[in-house]
Design a protein around this motif. Structure first.
Motif, mmCIF file in Angstrom:
data_model
loop_
_atom_site.group_PDB
_atom_site.id
_atom_site.type_symbol
_atom_site.label_atom_id
_atom_site.label_comp_id
_atom_site.label_asym_id
_atom_site.label_seq_id
_atom_site.Cartn_x
_atom_site.Cartn_y
_atom_site.Cartn_z
ATOM 1 N N UNK A 155 -51.358 -63.379 30.024
ATOM 2 C CA UNK A 155 -51.035 -64.542 29.212
ATOM 3 C C UNK A 155 -49.913 -64.214 28.240
ATOM 4 N N UNK A 156 -49.774 -65.034 27.194
ATOM 5 C CA UNK A 156 -48.753 -64.742 26.187
ATOM 6 C C UNK A 156 -49.122 -65.323 24.840
ATOM 7 N N UNK A 157 -48.442 -64.833 23.792
ATOM 8 C CA UNK A 157 -48.617 -65.358 22.441
ATOM 9 C C UNK A 157 -47.286 -65.931 21.973
ATOM 10 N N UNK A 158 -47.373 -66.949 21.119
ATOM 11 C CA UNK A 158 -46.197 -67.618 20.573
ATOM 12 C C UNK A 158 -46.253 -67.455 19.065
ATOM 13 N N UNK A 159 -45.187 -66.870 18.480
ATOM 14 C CA UNK A 159 -45.169 -66.630 17.035
ATOM 15 C C UNK A 159 -44.020 -67.373 16.382
ATOM 16 N N UNK A 160 -44.165 -67.602 15.080
ATOM 17 C CA UNK A 160 -43.093 -68.249 14.323
ATOM 18 C C UNK A 160 -42.158 -67.181 13.748
ATOM 19 N N UNK A 161 -41.236 -67.604 12.870
ATOM 20 C CA UNK A 161 -40.247 -66.661 12.332
ATOM 21 C C UNK A 161 -40.874 -65.606 11.428
ATOM 22 N N UNK A 162 -42.101 -65.843 10.955
ATOM 23 C CA UNK A 162 -42.816 -64.863 10.133
ATOM 24 C C UNK A 162 -43.754 -63.988 10.966
ATOM 25 N N UNK A 163 -43.629 -64.066 12.273
ATOM 26 C CA UNK A 163 -44.445 -63.316 13.236
ATOM 27 C C UNK A 163 -45.931 -63.695 13.166
ATOM 28 N N UNK A 164 -46.198 -64.924 12.701
ATOM 29 C CA UNK A 164 -47.570 -65.449 12.687
ATOM 30 C C UNK A 164 -47.830 -66.136 14.020
ATOM 31 N N UNK A 165 -48.993 -65.858 14.627
ATOM 32 C CA UNK A 165 -49.332 -66.487 15.902
ATOM 33 C C UNK A 165 -49.587 -67.976 15.684
ATOM 34 N N UNK A 166 -48.869 -68.799 16.450
ATOM 35 C CA UNK A 166 -49.001 -70.257 16.363
ATOM 36 C C UNK A 166 -49.785 -70.785 17.563
ATOM 37 N N UNK A 167 -49.500 -70.238 18.745
ATOM 38 C CA UNK A 167 -50.197 -70.601 19.973
ATOM 39 C C UNK A 167 -50.449 -69.330 20.779
#
Length: 201
Positions: free
Chosen positions: A30-42
């Motif tokens: 699978x995969x993880x999606x992070x924002x510009x702060x490297x926080x997992x969003x999805x």
């Protein structure tokens, strides 16, 4: 644009996410999606976790299920000229509600282009028989999701450092204002599976 999953995932400004694929040996792929702060969003769980081929789950930052993605198989697929995926969200009572379907023409020949991958949403957002299509080639991390009027609503691209591509396992997804981000992540998850990448068995 009408929110397809939730208005919570529609931003008033453009957002850029980083996608990091997980190897099958770590959490089943699978995969993880992070924002510009490297926080997992999805995050997206593939069949390595779920144990079912052509079934994926898109989760929010709390790991709650947002979308169930299913490839349509069996006799229906054998008789069709298209490979069809359907995306469902769960309502407050737990029943599934169709959000979008993605169709890809079947071909015996390898095609280095995503021509013909079309997406129909529910509710519909255009008068055509499709609402969005994929332009470009996902495995090269050079593709866009465009609406029925030809406007790019999301773009998938490589992350480069000093002119060199870092890795195909890390790439960006840029999403335009007002576009449902969970919907775009669902489309990316299906593309990932179609091309036998991190979500596939």
């Amino acid at each position: 644009m009408i929110p397809l999953v939730s208005k919570f995932y529609c931003s008033s400004s453009e957002v850029v996410f980083v996608v990091r694929t997980r190897p099958h040996v770590i959490n089943g792929g699978g995969f993880v999606v992070t924002d510009c702060n490297q926080k997992v969003v999805f995050s997206v769980d593939g069949c390595g976790i779920l144990g079912k081929e052509e079934e994926l789950v898109v989760r929010d930052e709390k790991r709650d299920a947002l979308l169930l993605l299913r490839g349509k198989g069996g006799i229906f697929e054998a008789l069709s000229f298209h490979k069809i995926w359907k995306a469902y969200k769960y309502d407050f009572q737990g029943s599934k509600k169709l959000v979008f379907s993605l169709r890809r023409p079947k071909s015996c020949l390898p095609v280095k282009n995503d021509v013909g991958i079309r997406i129909t949403t529910k509710p519909k957002v255009s008068r055509k028989d499709w609402d969005f299509e994929v332009s470009g080639y996902f495995p090269d991390r050079r593709c866009s999701i465009i609406d029925s009027q030809g406007n790019a609503v999301a773009q998938i691209g490589t992350i480069k450092k000093t002119g060199e591509q870092l890795s195909k396992d890390i790439y960006f997804v840029s999403i335009k204002p007002g576009v449902d981000q969970a919907f775009i992540v669902g489309v990316v998850a299906i593309l990932d599976n179609i091309y036998g990448e991190s979500t596939s068995c």
